[in-house]
Design an enzyme around this catalytic site. Sequence first.
Site, PDB file in Angstrom:
ATOM      1  N   HIS A   1       0.793  -1.233   0.000  1.00 55.10           N
ATOM      2  CA  HIS A   1       0.000   0.000   0.000  1.00 55.10           C
ATOM      3  C   HIS A   1       0.824   1.280   0.000  1.00 55.10           C
ATOM      4  CE1 HIS A   1       1.044  -0.029   4.247  1.00 55.10           C
ATOM      5  NE2 HIS A   1       0.659   1.235   4.294  1.00 55.10           N
TER       6      HIS A   1
HETATM    7  C1  UD1 Z   1      -2.280   5.427   5.932  1.00 53.16           C
HETATM    8  C2  UD1 Z   1      -0.997   5.951   6.603  1.00 53.16           C
HETATM    9  C3  UD1 Z   1       0.097   4.911   6.456  1.00 53.16           C
HETATM   10  C4  UD1 Z   1      -0.362   3.569   6.980  1.00 53.16           C
HETATM   11  C5  UD1 Z   1      -1.637   3.168   6.274  1.00 53.16           C
HETATM   12  C6  UD1 Z   1      -2.175   1.852   6.751  1.00 53.16           C
HETATM   13  C7  UD1 Z   1      -0.537   8.368   6.546  1.00 53.16           C
HETATM   14  C8  UD1 Z   1       0.256   9.421   5.887  1.00 53.16           C
HETATM   15  N1  UD1 Z   1      -0.524   7.154   5.938  1.00 53.16           N
HETATM   16  O1  UD1 Z   1      -2.014   5.275   4.554  1.00 53.16           O
HETATM   17  O2  UD1 Z   1       1.230   5.327   7.197  1.00 53.16           O
HETATM   18  O3  UD1 Z   1       0.654   2.614   6.754  1.00 53.16           O
HETATM   19  O4  UD1 Z   1      -2.627   4.184   6.512  1.00 53.16           O
HETATM   20  O5  UD1 Z   1      -3.290   1.465   6.016  1.00 53.16           O
HETATM   21  O6  UD1 Z   1      -1.137   8.615   7.569  1.00 53.16           O
HETATM   22  N2  UD1 Z   1      -9.543   4.564   2.051  1.00 53.16           N
HETATM   23  C9  UD1 Z   1     -10.701   3.855   2.096  1.00 53.16           C
HETATM   24  N3  UD1 Z   1     -11.212   3.526   3.320  1.00 53.16           N
HETATM   25  C10 UD1 Z   1     -10.619   3.877   4.483  1.00 53.16           C
HETATM   26  C11 UD1 Z   1      -9.429   4.613   4.433  1.00 53.16           C
HETATM   27  C12 UD1 Z   1      -8.896   4.938   3.224  1.00 53.16           C
HETATM   28  O7  UD1 Z   1     -11.277   3.512   1.073  1.00 53.16           O
HETATM   29  O8  UD1 Z   1     -11.144   3.544   5.560  1.00 53.16           O
HETATM   30  C13 UD1 Z   1      -8.962   4.904   0.732  1.00 53.16           C
HETATM   31  C14 UD1 Z   1      -9.254   6.322   0.308  1.00 53.16           C
HETATM   32  O9  UD1 Z   1      -9.485   6.317  -1.055  1.00 53.16           O
HETATM   33  C15 UD1 Z   1      -7.949   7.043   0.589  1.00 53.16           C
HETATM   34  C16 UD1 Z   1      -6.918   5.947   0.379  1.00 53.16           C
HETATM   35  O10 UD1 Z   1      -7.560   4.734   0.794  1.00 53.16           O
HETATM   36  O11 UD1 Z   1      -7.795   8.144  -0.232  1.00 53.16           O
HETATM   37  C17 UD1 Z   1      -5.670   6.125   1.175  1.00 53.16           C
HETATM   38  O12 UD1 Z   1      -5.998   6.296   2.551  1.00 53.16           O
HETATM   39  P1  UD1 Z   1      -5.093   7.246   3.487  1.00 53.16           P
HETATM   40  O13 UD1 Z   1      -5.565   7.173   4.895  1.00 53.16           O
HETATM   41  O14 UD1 Z   1      -4.950   8.585   2.855  1.00 53.16           O
HETATM   42  O15 UD1 Z   1      -3.661   6.610   3.376  1.00 53.16           O
HETATM   43  P2  UD1 Z   1      -3.201   5.118   3.504  1.00 53.16           P
HETATM   44  O16 UD1 Z   1      -2.588   4.735   2.212  1.00 53.16           O
HETATM   45  O17 UD1 Z   1      -4.273   4.232   4.062  1.00 53.16           O
END
Ligand code: UD1
Length: 372
Positions: free
Chosen positions: A214
């Site tokens: 991821h």
């Molecule tokens: C975040 C953390 C990362 C951690 C990871 C674990 C930061 C900078 N990054 O990254 O350190 O390793 O979480 O998973 O804080 N989304 C969903 N559902 C959710 C959450 C996210 O669909 O419940 C999707 C959204 O489209 C979002 C994308 O996933 O834009 C990325 O989510 P985000 O929380 O921005 O970053 P992660 O890649 O999950």
Amino acid sequence: MRLSTITMQTKILCVSGARPNFMKLAPLIREMQDDPAFNPVLVHTGQHYDDRMAGQFFRDLKMPPPAHNLEVGSGSHAQQTAEIIKRFEPVVLSEQPHAVLVVGDVNSTVACALVAKKLQVPVVHVEAGLRSFDRSMPEEINRVLTDAISDLLLVTEESGRRNLLAEGIAPQRIHLVGNLMIDSLRFNVETARQSGIDVRLGLSDRRFGLVTLHRPANVDDPDQLRGILGALAEIAKSCPLYFPVHPRTRARIESMQFSTAAALTLLEPLGYLDFLCLMSRSSIVLTDSGGIQEETTALGIPCLTLRTNTERPVTVEEGTNILAGTTPASILKAWDQMNADPKIGRIPRYWDGAAAGRCLAALKEFFANSPN
Ligand code: UD1
């Protein structure tokens, strides 16, 4: 304030934001709830909000429902961090805690630490001091900034202490307490092994590998992602691979219309117990996660980390982790190496399931010595 002179409990706002935070907070909150000196108040920022990324983990880990859910959701780094800051400040003002405790390195960690510090509330950082020395990683920025303003820094491995000392943090603020994520693992592994997901996937007595991916650096660039998936498809020819796909990665794979090889099975994100079940039964794990490098070391399962660096060097020096890089050639080379000479690790110091108790001891010492 001196614990001996206060009549009320020490109120600690404990912040969760994203998936890897929950397994660090669960044992700590349990330990605080059992200790009359503490009143833990859980605040979930809502950085992760899907049931599969958050709710399922609350249930699996038997965490209390959050007293406050800030429901910030997704956004750019600036939007998300700003929204957490805006929504967390009134919670701190109304709760008037004795400290704010943040874990790990996600955007919620740095945002809530900043709010607390500006309100002159002491900040406790769990999993302090880890450094990849790669400032293109958003997590590295979060780590460095959080540590710079934390009052009590609880570290999981010796490298954390060394890094903090090199950055000028006073030694008396740093405590090696061990690894709360491994507290959760030890507490739950036997239950997890009964989850039945291995049977449902037909894996009860088959050799298989587990994949997670991821990191923006691995999945946001289509060429990079295509290269990694190609290497995984090659490995899957000799060892079936199961891949619970993070929402970020799912969106990228769908947009580039990559047809995965038959033996590379994509799954929806798994809850804590299901994932721990598969991990504990797998022959090898390929991942770019931070926490999974630690969990595989604790379980003694070989791990190929699809990165060129790690902020958790003890998993390579003492554990079962190998840095496999991010090119198809380097990944396949590491795979061959791991097969020819599987790495047998040992368990790092204080990854013994009792880190939460040491965290509480450090907190008590901190409040006992605090001048206010
Ligand atoms: C975040 C953390 C990362 C951690 C990871 C674990 C930061 C900078 N990054 O990254 O350190 O390793 O979480 O998973 O804080 N989304 C969903 N559902 C959710 C959450 C996210 O669909 O419940 C999707 C959204 O489209 C979002 C994308 O996933 O834009 C990325 O989510 P985000 O929380 O921005 O970053 P992660 O890649 O999950």
